[in-house]
Design a protein around this motif. Structure first.
Motif, PDB file in Angstrom:
ATOM      1  N   THR A  44      -0.381  10.712 -17.046  1.00 12.58           N
ATOM      2  CA  THR A  44      -1.552  10.139 -16.387  1.00 12.58           C
ATOM      3  C   THR A  44      -1.247   8.724 -15.913  1.00 12.58           C
ATOM      4  OG1 THR A  44      -2.994  11.460 -17.816  1.00 12.58           O
ATOM      5  CG2 THR A  44      -4.001   9.613 -16.646  1.00 12.58           C
ATOM      6  N   LEU A  45      -1.710   8.391 -14.718  1.00 15.11           N
ATOM      7  CA  LEU A  45      -1.534   7.051 -14.154  1.00 15.11           C
ATOM      8  C   LEU A  45      -2.663   6.153 -14.637  1.00 15.11           C
ATOM      9  CD1 LEU A  45       0.260   5.421 -12.176  1.00 15.11           C
ATOM     10  CD2 LEU A  45      -1.356   6.048 -10.373  1.00 15.11           C
ATOM     11  N   VAL A  46      -2.313   5.006 -15.226  1.00 19.22           N
ATOM     12  CA  VAL A  46      -3.313   4.101 -15.807  1.00 19.22           C
ATOM     13  C   VAL A  46      -3.000   2.669 -15.397  1.00 19.22           C
ATOM     14  CG1 VAL A  46      -3.785   5.585 -17.795  1.00 19.22           C
ATOM     15  CG2 VAL A  46      -1.950   3.879 -17.935  1.00 19.22           C
ATOM     16  N   ARG A  47      -3.983   1.779 -15.659  1.00 16.47           N
ATOM     17  CA  ARG A  47      -3.801   0.342 -15.514  1.00 16.47           C
ATOM     18  C   ARG A  47      -3.892  -0.274 -16.901  1.00 16.47           C
ATOM     19  NH1 ARG A  47      -2.150  -2.276 -11.044  1.00 16.47           N
ATOM     20  NH2 ARG A  47      -3.634  -3.974 -11.372  1.00 16.47           N
ATOM     21  N   THR A  54      -2.462  -7.514 -15.162  1.00 12.48           N
ATOM     22  CA  THR A  54      -2.751  -6.092 -15.308  1.00 12.48           C
ATOM     23  C   THR A  54      -1.855  -5.321 -14.349  1.00 12.48           C
ATOM     24  OG1 THR A  54      -5.051  -6.570 -15.868  1.00 12.48           O
ATOM     25  CG2 THR A  54      -4.536  -4.327 -15.199  1.00 12.48           C
ATOM     26  N   SER A  56       0.229  -1.339 -13.383  1.00  9.39           N
ATOM     27  CA  SER A  56       0.129   0.119 -13.463  1.00  9.39           C
ATOM     28  C   SER A  56       1.177   0.662 -14.421  1.00  9.39           C
ATOM     29  CB  SER A  56       0.319   0.746 -12.081  1.00  9.39           C
ATOM     30  OG  SER A  56      -0.685   0.327 -11.187  1.00  9.39           O
ATOM     31  N   SER A  77      -8.007   0.871 -17.321  1.00  8.67           N
ATOM     32  CA  SER A  77      -8.671   1.934 -16.562  1.00  8.67           C
ATOM     33  C   SER A  77      -7.705   3.092 -16.386  1.00  8.67           C
ATOM     34  CB  SER A  77      -9.143   1.427 -15.187  1.00  8.67           C
ATOM     35  OG  SER A  77      -8.037   0.992 -14.418  1.00  8.67           O
ATOM     36  N   THR A  79      -6.390   5.693 -13.695  1.00  3.60           N
ATOM     37  CA  THR A  79      -6.342   5.772 -12.231  1.00  3.60           C
ATOM     38  C   THR A  79      -6.388   7.201 -11.732  1.00  3.60           C
ATOM     39  OG1 THR A  79      -5.005   3.754 -12.238  1.00  3.60           O
ATOM     40  CG2 THR A  79      -5.062   5.010 -10.200  1.00  3.60           C
ATOM     41  N   SER A  80      -5.662   8.097 -12.357  1.00  3.44           N
ATOM     42  CA  SER A  80      -5.601   9.489 -11.900  1.00  3.44           C
ATOM     43  C   SER A  80      -6.415  10.375 -12.805  1.00  3.44           C
ATOM     44  CB  SER A  80      -4.151   9.975 -11.849  1.00  3.44           C
ATOM     45  OG  SER A  80      -3.563   9.882 -13.131  1.00  3.44           O
ATOM     46  N   SER A  81      -7.184  11.279 -12.183  1.00  3.77           N
ATOM     47  CA  SER A  81      -8.023  12.176 -12.977  1.00  3.77           C
ATOM     48  C   SER A  81      -7.222  13.312 -13.600  1.00  3.77           C
ATOM     49  CB  SER A  81      -9.142  12.747 -12.106  1.00  3.77           C
ATOM     50  OG  SER A  81      -8.596  13.380 -10.972  1.00  3.77           O
ATOM     51  N   SER A 116       1.686   9.929  -5.994  1.00  5.64           N
ATOM     52  CA  SER A 116       0.369   9.321  -6.179  1.00  5.64           C
ATOM     53  C   SER A 116      -0.442   9.225  -4.905  1.00  5.64           C
ATOM     54  CB  SER A 116       0.522   7.906  -6.761  1.00  5.64           C
ATOM     55  OG  SER A 116       1.302   7.098  -5.896  1.00  5.64           O
TER      56      SER A 116
END
Length: 611
Positions: A44-47, A54, A56, A77, A79-81, A116
């Motif tokens: 999963t892509l997150v911040r 901050t 990625s 957060s 980023t990707s669902s 992405s």
């Protein structure tokens, strides 16, 4: 009296941040707390907060170490669902980073950039299960690409091309076969990349023509991978970060999804020959190249060359003169007989260094400047730049009135694809070019005569694979001829194994070269790393190399080392490291910043070791 509510323990995960890390650090993932009411999976892509900023990152796995809660930071957060990568794909990327001796975060970041853009959220579960677990088959085919393409397409076929200049000819071939295709490169506009990724994620049957990043594309219905012209060194991306070999990536991708991987080549490769030796006529037909011996004092254009050029032009044909020098070499040429000043010991070209003559090949001083030609005693001895521009000027005097074109790094940016084509409305009778000319020529642009003015230039490089690169270039030139058209090659060393094999059997050179590399432990028999660093002087380069060698001798005793100092055109030190891959990977941790690394990881070693 109320009860104190129990605080729910929040899960923790390891995240790979997209930040540059020090080369000596082995840590690539950091532990973070998952926010409440959020669920993340590997890929999963997150911040995440990283220091005072901050950045990625990609979720790697669940945390394996217990860290006190007050030391943990929380993911900012999601980023990707849906995950960009599956755990198996992350393991493949980690394996590719280890084999390429590259930073794992850099490789994951590069792969995330491919996926992405325009990520779809509606990936059906039945599509995810299309990748069947089966053994991946690896084979080498010494045939043209048209013989390997299927008549009907089932699933997704990935064609990995070495460079974008090959894409046009490959797409023409697919259109002739009436196969649906799509092209991918990092330079595509965002809108086109988004549309293509959505098509690929739905499992649409396509032939995907892609460069290096194509190994990171989401291909749930992948059925086969073909590495096009796998012998070309352009499949190794070492000039940009992250550095990796697309051929190694294809092996790992095929293993991860259980699909066959085919290495296609019509060019010689010792690495691929270790897996499957070619047949006598697979690459180059014996006798298709004519080797012409010449003396070091002979003019650049011999009578045989001049006769072949004039005869071809009189018949209305086209001539390709190959000379892999743009014009950076200053040599002395006689204006009367056209002879070059050459070294009496090695035959290399003599250049002017201050008031002395120095050999470009053996670096030895050969006396003061001469006033008269040693061959004809003419006083018209002048320095010239013997590059493609000088050869074009010579040809305009030798064959006046004939159209001559130039194709090299200086002229190709001003030429459009097809302007050098023999099928163009106003074709050029003579083309003078370097290896860059291959990018300006179409797949079906053939010549009636090809001339290599100075084949000794191929072997002047001190690289261990100089002969192999020379054989690849000569074979590419041979493929540009019409049927029974001559390929003439001049050399002062006609008894070299390389040139003897061109006239008899290519396998003679392959067997001897493989035996030599086996003795010296060079690829494809072992892994090798080349280190290079520029300096202000040759003395400083030698000092830097010796300091690093002393450090490696103390920290990595299993690694064999050797170095040399190159003085021109810019002083630099070059170090070669040989040994087991694990020992070389450990040795990289002790290399300070400023050194450029260039690993050579043979595909044949990996193909035999992968389960």
């Amino acid at each position: 009296m109320g009860t104190t509510p129990t605080r729910q323990k929040m899960p923790t995960v390891e995240v790979i941040p997209f930040v540059p890390l020090s080369s000596g650090s082995r840590r690539f993932a950091y532990t973070y707390r998952v926010p409440a009411k959020e669920s993340v999976a590997p890929g999963t892509l997150v911040r995440i907060p990283f220091g005072k900023r901050t950045v990625s990152g990609i979720v790697f796995r669940e945390a394996t170490q217990r860290i006190p809660p007050w030391k943990l930071k929380t993911i900012a957060s999601v980023t990707s669902s849906v995950p960009l990568f599956t755990p198996a794909e992350l393991a493949m990327l980690q394996h590719l980073a280890e084999l390429s001796l590259e930073s794992f975060p850099l490789l994951v970041q590069s792969a995330a950039r491919v996926r992405s853009v325009g990520q779809a959220d509606d990936i059906s579960e039945n599509l995810k299960q299309k990748a069947r677990r089966r053994a991946s088959r690896i084979d080498v085919r010494w045939k043209p690409l048209t013989d390997l393409l299927p008549s009907a397409l089932h699933g997704q076929l990935l064609l990995l091309i070495p460079e974008t200049s090959v894409a046009h000819a490959t797409i023409e071939l697919l259109e002739k076969k009436k196969l649906p295709w799509a092209f991918f490169a990092q330079t595509l506009p965002v809108r086109e990349r988004r549309a293509l990724l959505q098509r690929l994620r739905t499992g649409e049957s396509l032939v995907i023509v892609a460069t290096h990043p194509g190994i990171f594309l989401p291909l749930p219905a992948l059925s086969r991978i073909i590495v096009v012209e796998a012998a070309l060194p352009a499949h190794r991306q070492w000039d940009l970060h992250p550095r990796y070999d697309a051929r190694i990536g294809a092996l790992l991708r095929g293993k991860a999804q259980g699909v066959p991987v085919t290495f296609q080549s019509t060019l010689p490769s010792l690495d691929l020959a270790s897996l499957s030796p070619p047949e006598p006529n697979d690459i180059l037909r014996p006798g298709s190249v004519r080797v012409l011996p010449r003396m070091s004092t002979d003019p650049l254009f011999s009578p045989v060359f001049l006769s072949a050029i004039r005869d071809t032009i009189e018949r209305g044909g086209h001539v390709f003169i190959f000379h892999n020098i743009v014009g950076t070499e200053r040599a002395f040429v006689c204006g009367t007989c056209g002879a070059l000043l050459t070294c009496p010991e090695c035959g290399g070209i003599l250049e002017r260094v201050r008031s002395q003559l120095h050999c470009r090949q053996c670096k030895a001083a050969r006396g003061p400047l001469l006033r008269f030609c040693p061959r004809c005693n003419s006083p018209h001895l002048s320095p010239r730049r013997i590059g493609t521009s000088a050869i074009v000027d010579m040809l305009r005097h030798i064959v006046p009135g004939v159209s001559v074109a130039q194709a090299d790094r200086d002229t190709l940016p001003r030429l459009r694809a097809g302007t050098l084509s023999a099928r163009a409305p106003a074709p050029h009778s003579i083309l003078v070019g370097t290896e860059r000319a291959f990018a300006a020529l179409g797949e079906y642009d053939l010549f009636d005569c090809i001339i290599v003015l100075d084949a000794d230039r191929f072997l002047e490089s001190l690289s261990f694979d100089a002969a192999e690169r020379a054989m690849i270039t000569i074979t590419r030139l041979a493929h540009r001829r019409r049927a029974d058209a001559p390929l003439l090659l001049a050399t002062t060393h006609p008894h070299q194994t390389l040139f003897r094999a061109l006239e008899t059997d290519l396998r003679i050179w392959m067997e001897e070269e493989l035996a030599d590399r086996r003795t010296l432990q060079y690829p494809p028999e072992a892994v090798l790393i080349r280190l290079e660093r520029t300096a202000s002087s040759a003395g400083q380069a030698r000092t830097l190399a010796k300091k690093l060698l002393q450090r490696l001798a103390a920290s990595a005793p299993d690694v064999r080392t050797g170095f040399r100092v190159i003085e021109r055109p810019r002083p630099r030190a070059e170090i070669l490291l040989r040994g087991p891959r694990a020992a070389l990977s450990d040795a990289l941790r002790f290399i300070p910043t400023g050194w450029n690394t260039d690993p050579f990881v043979p595909v044949s070693l990996l193909a035999s070791s992968l389960p």
